[in-house]
Enzyme design. Sequence first.
Site, short mmCIF file in Angstrom:
data_model
loop_
_atom_site.label_atom_id
_atom_site.label_comp_id
_atom_site.label_asym_id
_atom_site.label_seq_id
_atom_site.Cartn_x
_atom_site.Cartn_y
_atom_site.Cartn_z
N ASP A 7 47.17 30.14 31.97
CA ASP A 7 47.35 29.20 33.22
C ASP A 7 48.93 29.14 33.14
OD1 ASP A 7 45.00 28.87 34.32
OD2 ASP A 7 44.64 27.07 33.70
N GLU A 35 38.02 34.36 33.94
CA GLU A 35 37.72 34.15 35.25
C GLU A 35 37.64 35.27 36.24
OE1 GLU A 35 40.58 31.18 35.57
OE2 GLU A 35 39.24 29.66 34.62
#
Length: 591
Positions: A361, A337
């Site tokens: 994450d 990302e």
Amino acid sequence: MNKISLPKIGIRPVIDGRRMGVRESLEEQTMNMAKATAALLTEKLRHACGAAVECVISDTCIAGMAEAAACEEKFSSQNVGLTITVTPCWCYGSETIDMDPTRPKAIWGFNGTERPGAVYLAAALAAHSQKGIPAFSIYGHDVQDADDTSIPADVEEKLLRFARAGLAVASMKGKSYLSLGGVSMGIAGSIVDHNFFESWLGMKVQAVDMTELRRRIDQKIYDEAELEMALAWADKNFRYGEDENNKQYQRNAEQSRAVLRESLLMAMCIRDMMQGNSKLADIGRVEESLGYNAIAAGFQGQRHWTDQYPNGDTAEAILNSSFDWNGVREPFVVATENDSLNGVAMLMGHQLTGTAQVFADVRTYWSPEAIERVTGHKLDGLAEHGIIHLINSGSAALDGSCKQRDSEGNPTMKPHWEISQQEADACLAATEWCPAIHEYFRGGGYSSRFLTEGGVPFTMTRVNIIKGLGPVLQIAEGWSVELPKDVHDILNKRTNSTWPTTWFAPRLTGKGPFTDVYSVMANWGANHGVLTIGHVGADFITLASMLRIPVCMHNVEETKVYRPSAWAAHGMDIEGQDYRACQNYGPLYKR
């Protein structure tokens, strides 16, 4: 691959310049101190690429301005990126110090009684402080005899910690971060801050649209023979997990093959964009063969790419691992990302340890009560106070399965130069490749799925940028945790069971953000974090101080915190000192 010379460590033996007996009596002892320091560093350290560390020793002992200038000329011609000044005696403070404003520097003053090495150390550090050029102090705890040539354990620890961090600083300087794409789904870390890279890290940002990746794939700007090798490697080593998509979104064999092919091509092309590839010049693509001199990269992916093309999961996971179809090799640093700030934490961890980094994450805090309610299982051991679920579809290195083994047979992640092909194969065997979930990734792809073995020490880190303050670093040392299989399955299926998982238990201190596991999660500054093998938070703290990045959260023992000596003049609380010193001195490469 483009070869740029690696930074060296400069060793500066300084001496009392008074002739007619004083200097002459100290020459051998002083130069031997420099040689012993160089021998220690070359024996114990390697660059992140695996190459041996080289030390450059001044041709003469340094007694004053003339010899200091001659030493500096030698260092400038040999790419010295950090210096260690050593002495067993009194010398002339400001006349002999290293004055380069951006080069990390330390001074080792020998703790002996015959000559006052400690007095020079104090005088030289005072000069550094007054001139605004911070330096690290190294002074042994116990007095040594004048003829004792050994390096005490506490001195060795500081020499190595300083050198590891200093090499990281020097290795990042002049390199680039390849921003492949732009902002992913509004994630702040992918709003790439050029000033941060330039002013704090000495790096450039190379911004490239994702259409360049598309062009390289479509126009065959890659090594076609290597692609066939990569496909054969995947056919031999990839195990595929279940396809959890609805029937209408499942791909047939031909479509799945095309997705795999493009995923491997993405890995090849991103690698070539980072470091170059001479094979491209052979097919007439000389410009593309050079690469962008990137020491780290990020790939936006979502959603402008992934809504129609295979996602970056396979490419990122392979690049971040310590092995691929070419065998065991140095892992790359590629942030999913395009989270450039997590990419910087990955880069720091890799430079300090030489190991692959696990991008994840920081997904869920599971309290002991919640786990017992959902599964009936009562947490104990390392997990007794609760755990954090670290999971992400993207760039977690396959090394994170911890199927490598240390000298005692414990699960770990090793520097790539210590990894055997059998260990690489074991990491691959522990990984399944699951078809990407269509709701997230309409263009398809494969996500790696593995489970990190338990009981492994890790350090979780993250860089954040705070408006009005600048960058800050977070550090949480802890361990991976192994849950009973049925408990893991229940918890994992509540999120996305096609992604890699690490159950993480931070070490608690009972204070501040480490009061409990919930507080660690609550105080984490962003949605992503990085796992680096080992309890290496102290190395991160030293590195951050060199770059003038304050540490806003850590659970490292105070006795291991090692920062420049001038920090002590910025107050009595060591964490407050860090903030005030970083603000006072400003970023290492001020702009």
